[in-house]
Design a protein around this motif. Structure first.
Motif, PDB file in Angstrom:
ATOM      1  N   ARG A 109       0.834  -1.210   0.000  1.00 34.48           N
ATOM      2  CA  ARG A 109       0.000   0.000   0.000  1.00 34.48           C
ATOM      3  C   ARG A 109       0.867   1.257   0.000  1.00 34.48           C
ATOM      4  O   ARG A 109       0.606   2.212  -0.750  1.00 34.48           O
ATOM      5  CB  ARG A 109      -0.915   0.004   1.221  1.00 34.48           C
ATOM      6  CG  ARG A 109      -1.964  -1.075   1.207  1.00 34.48           C
ATOM      7  CD  ARG A 109      -2.837  -1.006   2.452  1.00 34.48           C
ATOM      8  NE  ARG A 109      -3.685  -2.189   2.570  1.00 34.48           N
ATOM      9  CZ  ARG A 109      -4.601  -2.350   3.506  1.00 34.48           C
ATOM     10  NH1 ARG A 109      -4.795  -1.409   4.414  1.00 34.48           N
ATOM     11  NH2 ARG A 109      -5.324  -3.453   3.542  1.00 34.48           N
ATOM     12  N   LEU A 110       1.873   1.287   0.861  1.00 36.08           N
ATOM     13  CA  LEU A 110       2.748   2.452   0.942  1.00 36.08           C
ATOM     14  C   LEU A 110       3.462   2.687  -0.378  1.00 36.08           C
ATOM     15  O   LEU A 110       3.613   3.839  -0.813  1.00 36.08           O
ATOM     16  CB  LEU A 110       3.754   2.264   2.074  1.00 36.08           C
ATOM     17  CG  LEU A 110       3.188   2.390   3.496  1.00 36.08           C
ATOM     18  CD1 LEU A 110       4.202   1.906   4.521  1.00 36.08           C
ATOM     19  CD2 LEU A 110       2.793   3.839   3.789  1.00 36.08           C
ATOM     20  N   ALA A 111       3.889   1.612  -1.024  1.00 33.06           N
ATOM     21  CA  ALA A 111       4.575   1.755  -2.305  1.00 33.06           C
ATOM     22  C   ALA A 111       3.654   2.370  -3.354  1.00 33.06           C
ATOM     23  O   ALA A 111       4.071   3.242  -4.136  1.00 33.06           O
ATOM     24  CB  ALA A 111       5.086   0.393  -2.777  1.00 33.06           C
ATOM     25  N   THR A 112       2.407   1.936  -3.371  1.00 28.63           N
ATOM     26  CA  THR A 112       1.438   2.485  -4.330  1.00 28.63           C
ATOM     27  C   THR A 112       1.158   3.956  -4.041  1.00 28.63           C
ATOM     28  O   THR A 112       1.110   4.797  -4.953  1.00 28.63           O
ATOM     29  CB  THR A 112       0.129   1.684  -4.285  1.00 28.63           C
ATOM     30  OG1 THR A 112       0.400   0.325  -4.641  1.00 28.63           O
ATOM     31  CG2 THR A 112      -0.897   2.255  -5.252  1.00 28.63           C
ATOM     32  N   TRP A 113       0.948   4.295  -2.768  1.00 32.71           N
ATOM     33  CA  TRP A 113       0.695   5.697  -2.404  1.00 32.71           C
ATOM     34  C   TRP A 113       1.878   6.589  -2.768  1.00 32.71           C
ATOM     35  O   TRP A 113       1.691   7.715  -3.245  1.00 32.71           O
ATOM     36  CB  TRP A 113       0.403   5.797  -0.900  1.00 32.71           C
ATOM     37  CG  TRP A 113      -0.960   5.301  -0.516  1.00 32.71           C
ATOM     38  CD1 TRP A 113      -2.125   5.436  -1.218  1.00 32.71           C
ATOM     39  CD2 TRP A 113      -1.306   4.586   0.675  1.00 32.71           C
ATOM     40  NE1 TRP A 113      -3.169   4.852  -0.547  1.00 32.71           N
ATOM     41  CE2 TRP A 113      -2.698   4.322   0.628  1.00 32.71           C
ATOM     42  CE3 TRP A 113      -0.583   4.135   1.782  1.00 32.71           C
ATOM     43  CZ2 TRP A 113      -3.373   3.638   1.638  1.00 32.71           C
ATOM     44  CZ3 TRP A 113      -1.258   3.455   2.799  1.00 32.71           C
ATOM     45  CH2 TRP A 113      -2.637   3.210   2.722  1.00 32.71           C
ATOM     46  N   GLU A 114       3.090   6.072  -2.540  1.00 35.27           N
ATOM     47  CA  GLU A 114       4.279   6.847  -2.901  1.00 35.27           C
ATOM     48  C   GLU A 114       4.360   7.041  -4.414  1.00 35.27           C
ATOM     49  O   GLU A 114       4.688   8.122  -4.904  1.00 35.27           O
ATOM     50  CB  GLU A 114       5.542   6.129  -2.397  1.00 35.27           C
ATOM     51  CG  GLU A 114       5.727   6.152  -0.898  1.00 35.27           C
ATOM     52  CD  GLU A 114       6.160   7.503  -0.369  1.00 35.27           C
ATOM     53  OE1 GLU A 114       6.361   8.440  -1.178  1.00 35.27           O
ATOM     54  OE2 GLU A 114       6.293   7.640   0.863  1.00 35.27           O
ATOM     55  N   GLU A 115       4.054   5.990  -5.164  1.00 37.04           N
ATOM     56  CA  GLU A 115       4.116   6.070  -6.631  1.00 37.04           C
ATOM     57  C   GLU A 115       3.167   7.123  -7.166  1.00 37.04           C
ATOM     58  O   GLU A 115       3.468   7.801  -8.158  1.00 37.04           O
ATOM     59  CB  GLU A 115       3.798   4.695  -7.219  1.00 37.04           C
ATOM     60  CG  GLU A 115       3.862   4.637  -8.733  1.00 37.04           C
ATOM     61  CD  GLU A 115       3.473   3.269  -9.271  1.00 37.04           C
ATOM     62  OE1 GLU A 115       3.369   3.138 -10.510  1.00 37.04           O
ATOM     63  OE2 GLU A 115       3.278   2.327  -8.467  1.00 37.04           O
ATOM     64  N   TRP A 116       2.030   7.261  -6.532  1.00 43.26           N
ATOM     65  CA  TRP A 116       1.000   8.197  -6.981  1.00 43.26           C
ATOM     66  C   TRP A 116       0.959   9.485  -6.150  1.00 43.26           C
ATOM     67  O   TRP A 116      -0.020  10.242  -6.214  1.00 43.26           O
ATOM     68  CB  TRP A 116      -0.366   7.509  -6.960  1.00 43.26           C
ATOM     69  CG  TRP A 116      -0.511   6.524  -8.081  1.00 43.26           C
ATOM     70  CD1 TRP A 116      -0.067   5.242  -8.136  1.00 43.26           C
ATOM     71  CD2 TRP A 116      -1.138   6.776  -9.334  1.00 43.26           C
ATOM     72  NE1 TRP A 116      -0.368   4.658  -9.340  1.00 43.26           N
ATOM     73  CE2 TRP A 116      -1.044   5.582 -10.106  1.00 43.26           C
ATOM     74  CE3 TRP A 116      -1.771   7.881  -9.921  1.00 43.26           C
ATOM     75  CZ2 TRP A 116      -1.535   5.477 -11.398  1.00 43.26           C
ATOM     76  CZ3 TRP A 116      -2.283   7.761 -11.196  1.00 43.26           C
ATOM     77  CH2 TRP A 116      -2.168   6.577 -11.923  1.00 43.26           C
ATOM     78  N   ASP A 155       2.563  12.359  -6.421  1.00 47.10           N
ATOM     79  CA  ASP A 155       2.493  13.609  -7.182  1.00 47.10           C
ATOM     80  C   ASP A 155       1.076  13.871  -7.667  1.00 47.10           C
ATOM     81  O   ASP A 155       0.599  15.019  -7.630  1.00 47.10           O
ATOM     82  CB  ASP A 155       3.451  13.554  -8.370  1.00 47.10           C
ATOM     83  CG  ASP A 155       4.916  13.615  -7.941  1.00 47.10           C
ATOM     84  OD1 ASP A 155       5.175  14.011  -6.784  1.00 47.10           O
ATOM     85  OD2 ASP A 155       5.775  13.225  -8.764  1.00 47.10           O
ATOM     86  N   VAL A 156       0.424  12.839  -8.135  1.00 46.88           N
ATOM     87  CA  VAL A 156      -0.960  12.985  -8.587  1.00 46.88           C
ATOM     88  C   VAL A 156      -1.864  13.381  -7.419  1.00 46.88           C
ATOM     89  O   VAL A 156      -2.714  14.263  -7.525  1.00 46.88           O
ATOM     90  CB  VAL A 156      -1.465  11.671  -9.232  1.00 46.88           C
ATOM     91  CG1 VAL A 156      -2.937  11.791  -9.621  1.00 46.88           C
ATOM     92  CG2 VAL A 156      -0.628  11.335 -10.456  1.00 46.88           C
ATOM     93  N   ALA A 157      -1.654  12.730  -6.280  1.00 49.95           N
ATOM     94  CA  ALA A 157      -2.483  13.005  -5.092  1.00 49.95           C
ATOM     95  C   ALA A 157      -2.279  14.441  -4.621  1.00 49.95           C
ATOM     96  O   ALA A 157      -3.247  15.156  -4.312  1.00 49.95           O
ATOM     97  CB  ALA A 157      -2.122  12.034  -3.982  1.00 49.95           C
ATOM     98  N   ASN A 158      -1.016  14.894  -4.577  1.00 52.15           N
ATOM     99  CA  ASN A 158      -0.718  16.248  -4.108  1.00 52.15           C
ATOM    100  C   ASN A 158      -1.310  17.291  -5.037  1.00 52.15           C
ATOM    101  O   ASN A 158      -1.837  18.337  -4.592  1.00 52.15           O
ATOM    102  CB  ASN A 158       0.789  16.442  -3.973  1.00 52.15           C
ATOM    103  CG  ASN A 158       1.390  15.596  -2.862  1.00 52.15           C
ATOM    104  OD1 ASN A 158       0.689  15.213  -1.927  1.00 52.15           O
ATOM    105  ND2 ASN A 158       2.679  15.305  -2.957  1.00 52.15           N
ATOM    106  N   ALA A 159      -1.221  17.046  -6.344  1.00 51.93           N
ATOM    107  CA  ALA A 159      -1.773  18.006  -7.319  1.00 51.93           C
ATOM    108  C   ALA A 159      -3.280  18.131  -7.168  1.00 51.93           C
ATOM    109  O   ALA A 159      -3.866  19.193  -7.408  1.00 51.93           O
ATOM    110  CB  ALA A 159      -1.418  17.572  -8.749  1.00 51.93           C
TER     111      ALA A 159
END
Length: 272
Positions: A255-262, A264-268
């Motif tokens: 889960r953490l790996a997926t959240w980290e991968e995305w 930039d999208v989440a922050n934007a």
């Protein structure tokens, strides 16, 4: 000092094993079950130390009445163990509306009603410990147990929130999260949806993975439960068995790996 323990689903499985363990060491137990006859052996062996009550936890009024009777009989309630519930086997598509509703009525709403009934008693006495029997399947999921998974995820969210609300009243909340154990949870106690052939392969793969070594010995949980009830600072979560922690570590790493991968999208998506 002897504790007053209120246990739902005490007719068999964990509920029965834990009720007997408390009684053997001198605690007083309010043991509830849908069928009162199943509790007769406890009464015959332990006499006035046990108060057997018939209870269907899905009946909100009956849940409040049972807590009231327990308080009236023993004068207080130190610990509530919400153990009643069952497993529903079936793929999401296979599950009927009634099966899904019944699963949530027992596993979520039944737990909620007993919890709501116990809270005023514990607030008034200034202490209490509510133990919610969840599952490792409230932490991660397995196929063909989707509605059961969902019910335990609901129990996790409800109880984590509750812990923050009642800590100031001297009430502790613990989620007990067993892995598979050699009880009849997957047998006579379970419900099964009507299977669709399209899911036979998934079902077979799931069953192949259920090797005997992953199932714990139910009686081996007694010391953990006694220690949990006796500790002054109980944890919010406690795995029972050796499967939960390594599986949870793997799941959360993914889960953490997926959240980290995305990230930039989440922050934007925040917009500022």
């Amino acid at each position: 000092m002897a504790k007053i323990i209120f246990i739902t689903g005490a007719s068999r499985g964990f509920g029965r094993i834990w009720a007997e363990a408390f009684l053997k060491r001198g605690d007083k137990v309010v043991a509830t079950a849908r069928n009162l006859d199943t509790l007769k052996p406890l009464s015959q062996q332990y006499g006035s130390a046990v108060l057997p009550l018939q209870l269907d936890v899905t009946d909100r009024k009956a849940s409040f009445d049972a807590i009231s009777k327990a308080k009236e009989h023993f004068g207080k309630i130190d610990v509530v163990i919400n153990n009643a519930g069952y497993g529903l086997f079936g793929a999401i598509e296979e599950t009927s509306e009634q099966e899904a509703r019944d699963q949530f009525e027992a596993n979520v709403f039944g737990l909620l009603w007993v919890t709501q009934a116990a809270l005023p008693v514990m607030r008034a006495q200034g202490h209490g410990h509510i133990i919610q029997v969840s599952s490792i399947l409230g932490i991660f999921t397995l196929p063909t147990l989707g509605i059961y998974n969902a019910s335990k995820f609901a129990v996790e969210g409800l109880s984590e929130t509750l812990a923050t609300e009642v800590k100031g009243f001297g009430i502790d909340i613990t989620l007990v999260e067993p892995n598979g154990f050699s009880t009849d949870w997957g047998g006579a106690s379970a419900a099964h949806s009507k299977p669709l052939p399209e899911y036979d392969g998934i079902r077979a793969a799931f069953q192949e993975g259920a090797t005997p070594d992953i199932f714990g010995v139910p009686e081996a949980t007694v010391n953990a439960i006694l220690q949990l009830v006796d500790t002054k600072n109980p944890p919010l979560r406690l795995f029972l068995g050796k499967v939960g922690l390594p599986a949870a570590k793997q799941q959360y790493a993914e889960r953490l790996a997926t959240w980290e991968e995305w990230a930039d999208v989440a922050n934007a998506a925040h917009g500022k």
